[in-house]
Write a protein that holds these residues in place. Structure first.
Motif, PDB file in Angstrom:
ATOM      1  N   TYR A  20      19.730  45.249 -62.946  1.00  0.00           N
ATOM      2  CA  TYR A  20      19.702  44.234 -62.175  1.00  0.00           C
ATOM      3  C   TYR A  20      21.024  43.656 -62.085  1.00  0.00           C
ATOM      4  O   TYR A  20      21.769  43.309 -63.016  1.00  0.00           O
ATOM      5  N   LYS A  53      17.854  48.933 -54.341  1.00  0.00           N
ATOM      6  CA  LYS A  53      16.993  47.936 -53.723  1.00  0.00           C
ATOM      7  C   LYS A  53      17.771  46.514 -53.728  1.00  0.00           C
ATOM      8  O   LYS A  53      18.058  45.927 -54.557  1.00  0.00           O
ATOM      9  N   SER A  54      17.877  45.846 -52.623  1.00  0.00           N
ATOM     10  CA  SER A  54      18.750  44.697 -52.367  1.00  0.00           C
ATOM     11  C   SER A  54      17.684  43.349 -52.493  1.00  0.00           C
ATOM     12  O   SER A  54      16.343  43.510 -52.550  1.00  0.00           O
ATOM     13  N   GLU A  55      18.353  42.431 -52.740  1.00  0.00           N
ATOM     14  CA  GLU A  55      17.932  41.078 -53.042  1.00  0.00           C
ATOM     15  C   GLU A  55      18.534  40.110 -52.381  1.00  0.00           C
ATOM     16  O   GLU A  55      19.934  40.268 -52.075  1.00  0.00           O
ATOM     17  N   GLY A 118      15.579  44.887 -48.575  1.00  0.00           N
ATOM     18  CA  GLY A 118      14.660  44.756 -49.719  1.00  0.00           C
ATOM     19  C   GLY A 118      13.666  45.780 -49.837  1.00  0.00           C
ATOM     20  O   GLY A 118      12.615  45.690 -50.592  1.00  0.00           O
ATOM     21  N   ASN A 177      23.893  42.738 -54.945  1.00  0.00           N
ATOM     22  CA  ASN A 177      22.969  41.945 -55.265  1.00  0.00           C
ATOM     23  C   ASN A 177      21.407  42.654 -55.174  1.00  0.00           C
ATOM     24  O   ASN A 177      20.751  42.782 -54.043  1.00  0.00           O
ATOM     25  N   GLY A 178      20.990  43.274 -56.370  1.00  0.00           N
ATOM     26  CA  GLY A 178      19.629  43.808 -56.412  1.00  0.00           C
ATOM     27  C   GLY A 178      19.494  44.516 -57.472  1.00  0.00           C
ATOM     28  O   GLY A 178      19.943  44.199 -58.636  1.00  0.00           O
ATOM     29  N   TRP A 179      18.755  45.674 -57.392  1.00  0.00           N
ATOM     30  CA  TRP A 179      18.311  46.578 -58.418  1.00  0.00           C
ATOM     31  C   TRP A 179      19.058  48.030 -58.079  1.00  0.00           C
ATOM     32  O   TRP A 179      19.450  48.233 -57.025  1.00  0.00           O
ATOM     33  N   ARG A 223      11.635  44.763 -64.532  1.00  0.00           N
ATOM     34  CA  ARG A 223      11.397  44.133 -63.210  1.00  0.00           C
ATOM     35  C   ARG A 223       9.819  43.807 -63.018  1.00  0.00           C
ATOM     36  O   ARG A 223       9.518  43.389 -61.868  1.00  0.00           O
TER      37      ARG A 223
END
Length: 224
Positions: A20, A53-55, A118, A177-179, A223
């Motif tokens: 992350y 995977k974005s956040e 996402g 920003n994310g995984w 996660r």
């Protein structure tokens, strides 16, 4: 149970952890290749792939997913997103280390679809420097979404001079920003049917490396 299918060997690995990273700070891990001759991260032909995977919300920055550095702050190639959330591959074929503003070989790029939505996506980059006209190909979700022929009027080959391989961004605040999940670097060109496949969804930082084994694992967090 979540697993990853290896398109080359055919096996599956259990998958329950991811890397992350956040937009601020130095949230990444680096592969330092200084002890190897020739450099394992600088092959003339390679395939680099992972799941992402974005956040968070879109902003006005370019978010670095992975970056092969050179000459300190420059790069041989960068896999990132643009401010609209599209996947973007940039490459450098110029030996001038002055940086983007003074380097005519830099900022050659090819843009793919939106990846900051996402959802989990498989992304991959292939580079064939053995061709008379070397080229990159960019893949997203097992489809070729663009081809980049760097500097067709010049040497065409990307420029290497050492430097680490960043995964997750760089330390100037424009990290992904994310995984990030299941990173594999191969010193050969893989076909789409040889890429990693999530069954049914990625979730661990198990590094499956073909031909080279050099990644150092950072701190991980579940996660779930």
């Amino acid at each position: 149970m979540e697993k990853i299918q290896d398109g080359i060997a055919g096996g599956r690995v259990v998958n329950d952890m991811s890397l992350y990273t956040v937009t601020l700070g130095n949230n990444r891990f680096d592969v330092d290749d200084t002890v190897n001759t020739p450099k394992l991260t600088q092959p003339n032909v390679f395939t680099f792939e992972m799941f992402v995977k974005s956040e968070g919300e879109l902003d006005d920055l370019y978010r670095v997913i992975a970056r092969k550095t050179r000459a300190g702050s420059n790069a041989s190639w960068i896999l990132q997103t643009n401010p609209s959330g599209n996947l973007l591959l940039r490459a450098d074929t110029d030996v001038n280390p002055a940086g983007p503003n003074g380097d005519p070989g830099f900022n050659q790029s090819v843009q793919g679809p939106v990846v900051m939505d996402g959802q989990w996506h498989h992304i991959a980059v292939t580079y064939d420097g053995s061709m008379a006209t070397p080229e990159f190909n960019l893949f997203m979700d097992y489809a070729n979404v663009g081809t980049l022929v760097p500097n067709p009027g010049g040497t065409g080959a990307i420029f290497y001079d050492g430097g680490v391989l960043h995964v997750g961004g760089r330390n100037n605040g424009n990290c992904w920003n994310g995984w990030i999940d299941e990173i594999r670097f191969s010193d050969t060109l893989l076909d789409v049917d040889q890429f990693l496949v999530a069954v049914p969804e990625p979730g661990s930082l198990t590094l499956l490396v073909l031909g080279v084994a050099f990644f150092l694992l950072p701190n991980r967090r579940s996660r779930h």
